[in-house]
Design a protein around this motif. Structure first.
Motif, PDB file in Angstrom:
ATOM      1  N   SER A 131     -59.496 -59.514 -41.870  1.00 55.60           N
ATOM      2  CA  SER A 131     -59.354 -59.098 -43.272  1.00 55.60           C
ATOM      3  C   SER A 131     -59.437 -57.586 -43.413  1.00 55.60           C
ATOM      4  CB  SER A 131     -60.444 -59.753 -44.133  1.00 55.60           C
ATOM      5  OG  SER A 131     -60.323 -61.151 -44.086  1.00 55.60           O
ATOM      6  N   LEU A 132     -60.361 -56.954 -42.702  1.00 57.22           N
ATOM      7  CA  LEU A 132     -60.493 -55.495 -42.761  1.00 57.22           C
ATOM      8  C   LEU A 132     -59.251 -54.791 -42.204  1.00 57.22           C
ATOM      9  CD1 LEU A 132     -64.250 -55.039 -41.777  1.00 57.22           C
ATOM     10  CD2 LEU A 132     -63.204 -54.687 -44.028  1.00 57.22           C
ATOM     11  N   ILE A 133     -58.688 -55.327 -41.132  1.00 55.09           N
ATOM     12  CA  ILE A 133     -57.480 -54.734 -40.545  1.00 55.09           C
ATOM     13  C   ILE A 133     -56.313 -54.835 -41.523  1.00 55.09           C
ATOM     14  CG2 ILE A 133     -55.749 -55.029 -38.722  1.00 55.09           C
ATOM     15  CD1 ILE A 133     -58.110 -55.777 -36.856  1.00 55.09           C
ATOM     16  N   ILE A 134     -56.152 -55.995 -42.157  1.00 61.49           N
ATOM     17  CA  ILE A 134     -55.064 -56.182 -43.128  1.00 61.49           C
ATOM     18  C   ILE A 134     -55.250 -55.229 -44.306  1.00 61.49           C
ATOM     19  CG2 ILE A 134     -54.082 -57.813 -44.799  1.00 61.49           C
ATOM     20  CD1 ILE A 134     -54.566 -60.020 -42.713  1.00 61.49           C
ATOM     21  N   ALA A 135     -56.488 -55.093 -44.799  1.00 63.19           N
ATOM     22  CA  ALA A 135     -56.758 -54.184 -45.919  1.00 63.19           C
ATOM     23  C   ALA A 135     -56.427 -52.740 -45.529  1.00 63.19           C
ATOM     24  CB  ALA A 135     -58.212 -54.305 -46.357  1.00 63.19           C
TER      25      ALA A 135
ATOM     26  N   LEU B 295     -52.598 -52.285 -45.471  1.00 60.09           N
ATOM     27  CA  LEU B 295     -52.056 -52.222 -46.833  1.00 60.09           C
ATOM     28  C   LEU B 295     -52.389 -50.887 -47.505  1.00 60.09           C
ATOM     29  CD1 LEU B 295     -52.724 -55.849 -48.124  1.00 60.09           C
ATOM     30  CD2 LEU B 295     -50.518 -54.795 -47.619  1.00 60.09           C
ATOM     31  N   LYS B 296     -53.574 -50.362 -47.283  1.00 55.53           N
ATOM     32  CA  LYS B 296     -53.960 -49.067 -47.860  1.00 55.53           C
ATOM     33  C   LYS B 296     -53.069 -47.958 -47.319  1.00 55.53           C
ATOM     34  CE  LYS B 296     -56.611 -46.264 -50.130  1.00 55.53           C
ATOM     35  NZ  LYS B 296     -56.345 -46.062 -51.521  1.00 55.53           N
ATOM     36  N   CYS B 297     -52.782 -47.985 -46.008  1.00 54.75           N
ATOM     37  CA  CYS B 297     -51.906 -46.964 -45.403  1.00 54.75           C
ATOM     38  C   CYS B 297     -50.489 -47.054 -45.958  1.00 54.75           C
ATOM     39  CB  CYS B 297     -51.890 -47.107 -43.889  1.00 54.75           C
ATOM     40  SG  CYS B 297     -53.449 -46.646 -43.112  1.00 54.75           S
ATOM     41  N   VAL B 298     -49.975 -48.266 -46.106  1.00 49.00           N
ATOM     42  CA  VAL B 298     -48.617 -48.461 -46.630  1.00 49.00           C
ATOM     43  C   VAL B 298     -48.559 -47.996 -48.080  1.00 49.00           C
ATOM     44  CG1 VAL B 298     -46.916 -50.238 -47.246  1.00 49.00           C
ATOM     45  CG2 VAL B 298     -48.035 -50.310 -45.025  1.00 49.00           C
TER      46      VAL B 298
END
Length: 153
Positions: free
Chosen positions: A126-130, A133-136
């Motif tokens: 979950s942290l990796i996905i977040a 998404l923040k970088c994108v």
């Protein structure tokens, strides 16, 4: 005299069984007091027979001088059903009745800590996905802060 069946209790541990054995009572009296088998024979031999889907295995004969004792049977397959019976004999008396068969399933080492590992893994994903998404979003590829000119759309 026939040595009666011992009392047997089994508890499961990871890839093993913990067997508690209580020697049978004797019927001999000395000065009005019921004697234990250890008082009569000093030492007794016991045999443990183990059954599983692989067949029946007799473990090596062991010796005890205790009325109640425990034995750990290790290196078993996890999540497999095992049944066992215990017989007790004395050096001077080989006539005995073994215990009735008792069955239990060996625990698996994988069960311990499995839940914690699954939760920790889910949190990391979950942290990796977040973070992705923040970088994108910061790059402006999703939900841009300003609208693009009509010619670029």
């Amino acid at each position: 005299a026939i040595l009666g069946p011992p009392e047997v209790n089994i508890t499961s541990c990871p890839n093993c069984l913990n067997v508690t054995i209580k020697l049978p009572a004797s019927h001999f009296r000395h000065e009005g007091k019921l004697q234990s088998l250890i008082e009569i024979y000093e030492e007794l031999d016991y045999d443990i027979t183990l059954k599983s889907q692989d067949g029946e295995h007799k473990r090596p004969r062991q010796r005890t001088a205790a009325e109640v004792f425990s034995v750990v049977i290790e290196e078993l397959y996890p999540s497999r059903n095992y049944c066992l019976s215990v017989g007790v004999t004395a050096s001077l008396n080989k006539n005995s009745v073994p215990s009735s068969w008792k069955c239990v399933t060996a625990d698996s080492e994988a069960q311990q800590g499995y839940h914690e590992a699954a939760v920790a893994g889910a949190i990391c994903v979950s942290l990796i996905i977040a973070a992705v998404l923040k970088c994108v979003h910061a790059a402006g590829l999703i939900f841009p802060k300003f609208s693009l000119p009509q010619t670029l759309v």
